[in-house]
Design a protein around this motif. Structure first.
Motif, mmCIF file in Angstrom:
data_model
loop_
_atom_site.group_PDB
_atom_site.id
_atom_site.type_symbol
_atom_site.label_atom_id
_atom_site.label_comp_id
_atom_site.label_asym_id
_atom_site.label_seq_id
_atom_site.Cartn_x
_atom_site.Cartn_y
_atom_site.Cartn_z
ATOM 1 N N LYS A 124 0.843 -1.204 0.000
ATOM 2 C CA LYS A 124 0.000 0.000 0.000
ATOM 3 C C LYS A 124 0.876 1.252 0.000
ATOM 4 O O LYS A 124 0.565 2.239 -0.675
ATOM 5 N N ASP A 128 0.579 4.196 -2.687
ATOM 6 C CA ASP A 128 0.394 5.586 -2.263
ATOM 7 C C ASP A 128 1.507 6.474 -2.816
ATOM 8 O O ASP A 128 1.259 7.607 -3.243
ATOM 9 N N TYR A 129 2.736 5.955 -2.834
ATOM 10 C CA TYR A 129 3.863 6.700 -3.425
ATOM 11 C C TYR A 129 3.590 6.967 -4.909
ATOM 12 O O TYR A 129 3.830 8.069 -5.414
ATOM 13 N N LYS A 131 0.696 7.220 -6.409
ATOM 14 C CA LYS A 131 -0.358 8.230 -6.530
ATOM 15 C C LYS A 131 0.210 9.634 -6.298
ATOM 16 O O LYS A 131 -0.066 10.577 -7.056
ATOM 17 N N GLN A 132 1.039 9.753 -5.258
ATOM 18 C CA GLN A 132 1.617 11.058 -4.901
ATOM 19 C C GLN A 132 2.531 11.600 -5.998
ATOM 20 O O GLN A 132 2.664 12.807 -6.174
ATOM 21 N N TYR A 153 -7.245 -1.406 -5.092
ATOM 22 C CA TYR A 153 -7.002 -0.099 -4.474
ATOM 23 C C TYR A 153 -6.344 0.855 -5.481
ATOM 24 O O TYR A 153 -6.748 2.015 -5.615
ATOM 25 N N LEU A 157 -7.691 4.441 -7.360
ATOM 26 C CA LEU A 157 -6.911 5.681 -7.407
ATOM 27 C C LEU A 157 -6.619 6.127 -8.842
ATOM 28 O O LEU A 157 -5.948 7.137 -9.061
#
Length: 569
Positions: A124, A128-129, A131-132, A153, A157
């Motif tokens: 995860k 998340d990295y 997406k950022q 997930y 996104l």
């Protein structure tokens, strides 16, 4: 430790038929038949691998979808993240795919999860990295086939996924744009045993065809592919054998600066073989992920400047020295713990725990313990508020099944037939130990608790000469399903000149009939009494080349021996 001898057989009629067409020693034909090679054409393909033998990458399920999505990313200038595991197969896969994609688009970066902060596989934190940092496409290599929720997930996104993996899929697959994995039930790819880096090679082969790039654009990474094949212990047959054969040529003639640096640091000289990659190069790559951050292994492989590669390699070298020190210390402590258990001799398993042991080496230690106490083994340590550990099995025993029987005491577990990992609450340790011992005891056979040596053929020593040896060497590269042949010579005698060397090894000088053969047996001092008894004995050995004062001779490397007639075949 006493070992069982298992002497393989081959169909005599098939052996005779093969000998009629090949005109080589019947024992060599026996070795070939044991490997499924039963015709002149099959033998020619085996002894003379060709890159043309590689299978068409477009036969792999979803290859068209994977290539189309990457083509779209290149056209649209989408940002791509290559996401891989922290072991040798994962880091070589990432380095291979990253370097190839950079030829197509500058919008590529790579990501290796931290072993202890993120765990195995797709994480995860990694998504998340992505997406950022504005990533639109993640390509996972050597992992992802079981990451259903995480791929879902990423999809939520707005990030697409391509999965390149070789691990066994579950019935339900992640919702990826494309899944490249020859082990999928409905995948028609003819060879199922590729490693992760091998799957990546098929992807970049297809991409090279799509973009009309020369074969060299993907073949230049065969040194990394061979390293992954060696380290991941996949069968060296069919396509893997071809890839390993040509990959080793590249390792020996023009390796990438990163591999050259590791060879230099490991004091390896050419010709490099699979065993050199397994025992000298791979541990230094793996040590990065075990002791620190495996990202520097990828940095090493993509570095084009040798002096910079040597500097990065030196960091891996230090990680490996730290790993060795931890490995040695923990092994000694674990053996001491076993010795203190008065009931261990009657147990069918070994389970040891100390809260301070380094999490990165418990799997290695489990393998070391099996060398001394041949039982399914688990080494546990504390990680935060829980106990975590690694398990290793003995040949033929299904470790995963035994762990599954103990699942009530575990927070989580995963793995396969021969190796696994698990976590549990501190208070469940004793209950788990008892449950695992019971699960093993109910399932293991007495024979599985005795290590086995698989012998290919009984051979009279007068059959051994330089020509015989040279044909054996043409069977390389050796590895799973194509192991270096082991021979048994029966009723041999000491000539009177066999002796101990450095108090640990036996320098052999044996005779059978009128023939004499020399050899060495490492760490076999305990057998010197049998050798010197004047009675006949039987030796298990492989062949090696000995060079002395410019003269080459074939000799034995003895692995085991017993008094003649003292055992049942």
């Amino acid at each position: 430790m006493e070992k069982r001898w298992n002497i393989l057989a081959a169909n005599p009629a098939t052996v005779q038929s093969l000998q009629d067409s090949l005109k080589i020693h019947p024992i060599l034909c026996e070795l070939l038949v044991q490997r499924g090679i039963d015709s002149f054409d099959a033998a020619k393909k085996f002894f003379r691998p060709q890159l043309e033998h590689l299978h068409d990458p477009w036969l792999m399920k979803d290859m068209d979808k994977a290539v189309a999505r990457i083509e779209k990313a290149v056209t649209n200038n989408d940002s791509i993240l290559v996401f891989g595991d922290y072991d040798v197969d994962g880091t070589t896969s990432v380095a291979t795919l990253y370097q190839f994609l950079i030829k197509l688009t500058p919008q590529v970066e790579y990501y290796i999860p931290h072993r202890y902060k993120e765990g195995y596989g797709v994480s995860k934190i990694g998504i998340d990295y992505a997406k950022q940092t504005g990533i639109q496409l993640i390509i996972s290599v050597d992992c992802g086939i079981k990451s259903i929720e995480l791929v879902e997930y990423a999809k939520e996104l707005g990030i697409d996924f391509i999965i390149c993996d070789h691990h066994l899929p579950d019935a339900i697959l992640p919702p990826a744009i494309a899944i490249l994995n020859p082990k999928q039930i409905d995948c028609n790819y003819p060879f199922k045993e590729l490693c992760g880096c091998g799957v990546v090679l098929k992807l970049i082969t297809a991409l090279a065809e799509k973009y009309s790039l020369p074969a060299e654009s993907y073949l230049e990474y065969l040194d990394l592919v061979a390293t992954a094949i060696a380290a991941d212990i996949v069968p060296i047959v069919d396509e893997n054998r071809t890839l390993a054969y040509f990959g080793l040529q590249q390792v020996n003639e023009s390796p990438c600066p990163g591999l050259l640096a590791l060879m230099e640091l490991a004091k390896q000289t050419t010709p490099m073989r699979i065993t050199n990659l397994v025992f000298a190069v791979a541990p230094r790559i793996n040590a990065a992920g075990r002791m620190d951050d495996a990202k520097k292994a990828v940095q090493l492989f993509v570095e084009k400047d040798y002096s910079k590669a040597l500097a990065i390699g030196s960091l891996l070298q230090q990680d490996n020295l730290d790993r060795r020190e931890a490995d040695t210390t923990i092994t000694e402590e674990a053996l001491a713990e076993i010795e203190l258990d008065p009931n261990h001799a009657n147990k069918k398993s070994s389970v040891v725990f100390q809260s301070h042991w380094h999490k990165g080496v418990v799997g290695i230690v489990a393998s070391r313990l099996i060398e001394r106490h041949y039982k399914p083994t688990i080494v546990l340590t504390q990680s935060g508020e829980v106990i975590t550990g690694s398990a290793r099995s003995v040949v033929g025993f299904n470790l995963y099944e035994a762990l599954h029987a103990c699942r009530a005491h575990l927070i989580g577990y995963g793995g396969h037939f021969a190796a696994a990992g698990m976590t549990m609450a501190l208070e469940n340790l004793e209950a788990f130990k008892n449950a695992f011992e019971q699960a093993v005891a109910e399932r293991i056979t007495p024979a599985q608790l005795i290590p086995e040596i698989v012998i290919n053929a009984v051979i009279p020593i007068d059959s051994i000469n330089m020509n015989f040896y040279q044909i054996i060497t043409q069977m390389e590269p050796f590895g799973p399903d194509n192991m270096r042949p082991l021979f048994l010579a029966k009723n041999v005698y000491d000539t009177g000149y066999s002796k101990l060397a450095k108090e640990a090894h036996i320098s052999f000088n044996i005779t059978q009939g009128n023939q004499i053969l020399k050899g060495i047996g490492y760490n076999m001092a305990q057998h010197i009494g049998i050798v010197k008894s004047g009675k006949p004995f039987d030796v298990v050995f492989q062949l090696q080349l000995n060079e002395w004062q410019g003269t080459q001779t074939v000799q034995m490397q003895v692995l085991d021996l017993k008094e003649s007639g003292s055992y049942n075949n």
